[in-house]
Write an enzyme that holds these catalytic residues in place. Sequence first.
Site, PDB file in Angstrom:
ATOM      1  N   ASP A 192     -10.541   2.206  -3.088  1.00  0.00           N
ATOM      2  CA  ASP A 192     -11.015   1.972  -1.815  1.00  0.00           C
ATOM      3  C   ASP A 192     -12.573   2.093  -1.720  1.00  0.00           C
ATOM      4  O   ASP A 192     -13.199   2.054  -0.682  1.00  0.00           O
ATOM      5  CB  ASP A 192     -10.628   3.235  -0.696  1.00  0.00           C
ATOM      6  CG  ASP A 192      -9.130   2.768  -0.126  1.00  0.00           C
ATOM      7  OD1 ASP A 192      -8.956   1.572  -0.397  1.00  0.00           O
ATOM      8  OD2 ASP A 192      -8.483   3.646   0.495  1.00  0.00           O
ATOM      9  N   ASP A 204       0.858  -1.304   0.097  1.00  0.00           N
ATOM     10  CA  ASP A 204      -0.041  -0.008   0.042  1.00  0.00           C
ATOM     11  C   ASP A 204       0.898   1.208   0.133  1.00  0.00           C
ATOM     12  O   ASP A 204       2.019   1.150   0.301  1.00  0.00           O
ATOM     13  CB  ASP A 204      -0.830  -0.050   1.470  1.00  0.00           C
ATOM     14  CG  ASP A 204      -2.176   0.843   1.127  1.00  0.00           C
ATOM     15  OD1 ASP A 204      -2.342   1.445   0.143  1.00  0.00           O
ATOM     16  OD2 ASP A 204      -2.988   0.841   1.974  1.00  0.00           O
TER      17      ASP A 204
HETATM   18  C1  DGJ Z   1      -5.790   1.879   1.981  1.00  0.00           C
HETATM   19  C2  DGJ Z   1      -6.351   0.837   1.249  1.00  0.00           C
HETATM   20  O1  DGJ Z   1      -6.768   0.986  -0.047  1.00  0.00           O
HETATM   21  C3  DGJ Z   1      -7.094  -0.094   2.082  1.00  0.00           C
HETATM   22  O2  DGJ Z   1      -7.722  -1.214   1.490  1.00  0.00           O
HETATM   23  C4  DGJ Z   1      -6.634  -0.681   3.384  1.00  0.00           C
HETATM   24  O3  DGJ Z   1      -5.560  -1.312   3.055  1.00  0.00           O
HETATM   25  C5  DGJ Z   1      -5.982   0.709   4.087  1.00  0.00           C
HETATM   26  N1  DGJ Z   1      -5.210   1.662   3.317  1.00  0.00           N
HETATM   27  C6  DGJ Z   1      -5.273   0.321   5.391  1.00  0.00           C
HETATM   28  O4  DGJ Z   1      -4.704   1.457   6.087  1.00  0.00           O
END
Ligand code: DGJ
Length: 737
Positions: A551, A481
Amino acid sequence: MTLITLNDKKNVFHLSNQWVSYVFSVEDKQLIHKYFGKKIHTYSGGMDYPEKTRSSFSPDLPFEDELKVSLDAVLQEFPGSNQGDYRSSGIEVVFDAHGNTNTKFEYESHSITKGVIPSPGLPSSFDAEKGESETLAITLRDEAEQVDVTLYYTIFEDSPTIVRKCRINNKGQASVKIDKLVSMSLDFPAATNELIHLSGSWAQERQVVREKINRGIKVLRSKRGSSSHNQNPFCAIVQPTTTEESGEVYGFSFVYSGDHETIIEKDSFDQLRIQMGINHETFSWVLESGDEFYTPEVIMTFSPNGLNGFSQEMHDFVTTHIVKSSYKEKHRPVLMNNWEATYMAFDEETIHSLMEEGAKLGVELFVLDDGWFGKRNDDTGGLGDWWVNETKLPNGLKGLATYAKNLNMSFGLWFEPEMVSPKSDLYKKHPDWVLHYEKKGMSPARNQYMLDLTRQDVRDYLYTSIEAILMSADISYVKWDMNRNFSETYAKQLSTSKQKEVSHRYVLGLYELLERLTTRFPDILFESCSGGGGRFDLGMLYYMPQTWTSDNTDPVERLRIQYGTSLVYPISTMGSHVSASPNHQNGRMTSIDTRGHVAMSGLLGYELDLLRIDEDEKEAMRKQIDFYKKHRDLIQYGTFYRLLSPFEGDQTAWMFVSKDKQEAIVFYCNGLASAAPSLKKLKLQGLLENQKYVFDNGVSSYGSELMNMGFYSLTKGHQDILGDFATSFSYLKGLSE
Ligand code: DGJ
C-alpha cells in the site's frame, strides 16, 4: 534423464540434475541426511555416522549391533519426537489410543515416479510441458501405532530445486492428534552460516534482514491467519562471504498463505536444523482412523552464484512451476486504478473522466477499486453485499465496462470476498457466518469481521455472488483484497476437538474458492492483495499471477520493498504504481521521473487523480507508458540483477537483461543529493563481455567495460543526475559492428 537413483546396496538415495545433488541413506531403518548442494557425481560415503558417543545424556537408538548412535547427533530427514533427539521435532502427535507421544517412524518402503504428486486441496508446484520431474516417496511406519508418514521429494530437470512435503496416514483404529507436522526438516553439518529473511509491517513489507546464526533456536512465523506483511514465508541460509554476485545460497519458500513457521536451530555440536511448515502454535488436527493429511510444499533452491543467482533460479521456477494462470508468460497490461485518485468518493461521471484521461496516456486496463457495491461509502459498511451501488453507478458495471471498451481499454474490478461489515445486509442475515465465539465478542479491524471460510455455505455464497458479477459485464481483471488479520478464530459448526484446525481449514476453504473461480474464469487476470503485500506468497501466486506489492506507493520506500520482494518473487508478479506527490502514505515529494522509474521496475500502473495533474506531468507519463510497452518483455520476463542495495547504502540500482543479452535496462536511484558527492562507480552484470552496447543517449561501451570497470552512476552521459532521490532508467542495446 534419470533424476533419482538408488545405489547397489539399495540404501542410498541420490536425487540430482545438472546443478544439485540431494543425498540421504537408510541406516538401521533411519533416514540419515548426507548432503544437499552443488552436484556431486556419486556418493560413496557409506556408513559414516559421526562420532556417536558424544554424551551418555543423549540416549542411543536401540540397535542390535555394536553401533551406538544417538539420534541427537546425526543429520536426519524426518526427526520424530520423544525418542532421544532433543532438537526441534518434525512431528508432534498424541496417539489417542493410549496417550503416548513418542514416535518411532522407520523406513518401510519407497517408490519413484515420473512427475509431481499433487497435494489434494493445496497449491502445488507442477511440471511445465517442457519440464520433467521425478518424485521419490519414502514411507516411514510407526508399527506400534499403524501410522505412516510419507516424505515426498520432487526434483525438476530444469531447476536447482527440490520440492518437499509430507503426508500422514492413520491406518490404526484410534484417532491421532497431530500437534505439529513440518513440510520439511533439513539438517546441515557444522559450519558458520548466516540467515537472510524478509521481515516487515504494513506499508513496509519484505525488508531484508541478514544475521549471524548462533547456537539456539530462532523462529520466524506468522499467526495472523495469513502469510503476513510481517514475516514472509521464506528464508535463506548463506555463507558469511555470500554477496549478490557470489557464494552459496540455500533458499526455502513455503507454498502456503496461512500461519507458517520456520525454525532455525543450531545445536550444541554446531549442526544446523531448518524446518518449515504450518505454524504449530495455531494448529492441531484430529486424524481419524483411515484419514490422511497432506502438508503444503516447501521449495528448496540452491545456488552457488550468490543472491542474484538464487533469485534468478527462483524467478524461473515460480514462473514455470508455480504460477498456473494463462497469463503466466503473457505481457501484463498497464493499468490505472482509481483508489488513490478518489478513494470511495466517486460517481459514474468521475470514473468516466478518469478513464478518458487514462486512455489518452495509453493505459490499457481501468480498475475500479473499493466502493462500487452495497452501501459502501466509507470503510464502515457494505462488505459482503456484492451488488452494484446504482446510486453511484446508474449504468452499472456493464455501462462502465462499455465506456472503457469504447476508449480501447479493458475493465477490472476490486473485491474483498473474505470479509463482512457489521453494517451490511449479509451480516444482518447471517451473523453466524463470522469467525467468533459467541460469549467473547469480536474484535473489529478496519471495521470488519472475517467470514468463516471453513463453511461450504459461505464459500458457495461467495462463489455465486462473484460469478454473477463477473458474468454481468465484460470484466477482464479482478483484484482480490483482504484487509485484516484473524482474531477470535472459532468456527461454530466445527466440533470442540476441531477448533485448532480452523486456521488451516480457512486457508483450505480459500484455496477451494480460488480454484473454482479461477477455473471458471480462466481468461480473467487475477491480482491478489492484502492491504498491499500482506499475502505475497507462492500459495496465492499459484492461483493469481500477480500481487499488489504494498500500500506504500512512495517510490523511496518502495526501493527497499521491491528490492526485498525481488529476492524471491519474479518482477512479473509485482504490482507497482505511480501515485501522487506529495505521497499519501508519508507526505514525501518526488519527481514524476522517480515515481515512474520505480513503478516501471515492476508491473506498471497509475493510481492518482489525473484530473488534477498538469500537462507536463501527463506528457511525462505518456512517455513512460510508451517506453514501458516497448520494453515490457525485457522488464517483466528478463533476467533481473540487483546491483546496489538500499539496505546497505544510499544508492539503489538494479537491471533487467534480455535472455539473449542483447538488451538491458538499468535503474539507478541516488539517495539524498550532495554538492560534493562521492563518485562511486556502478558496475553492470549479465552482459556479454565482448559485445558493444549503445545507451539511449548515444554513448557506447563494451560489456567488459560496463561490468568490470563500471561508470559513474551519478551521471547519465554528460548530464548530471541532480536532486534528492533522482533516478535514471537507461536502455542499452547490443551494437553489431
Ligand atoms: C487495500 C489495498 O491494498 C488498496 O490498494 C485498496 O484496494 C484498499 N484496500 C481498498 O479498501
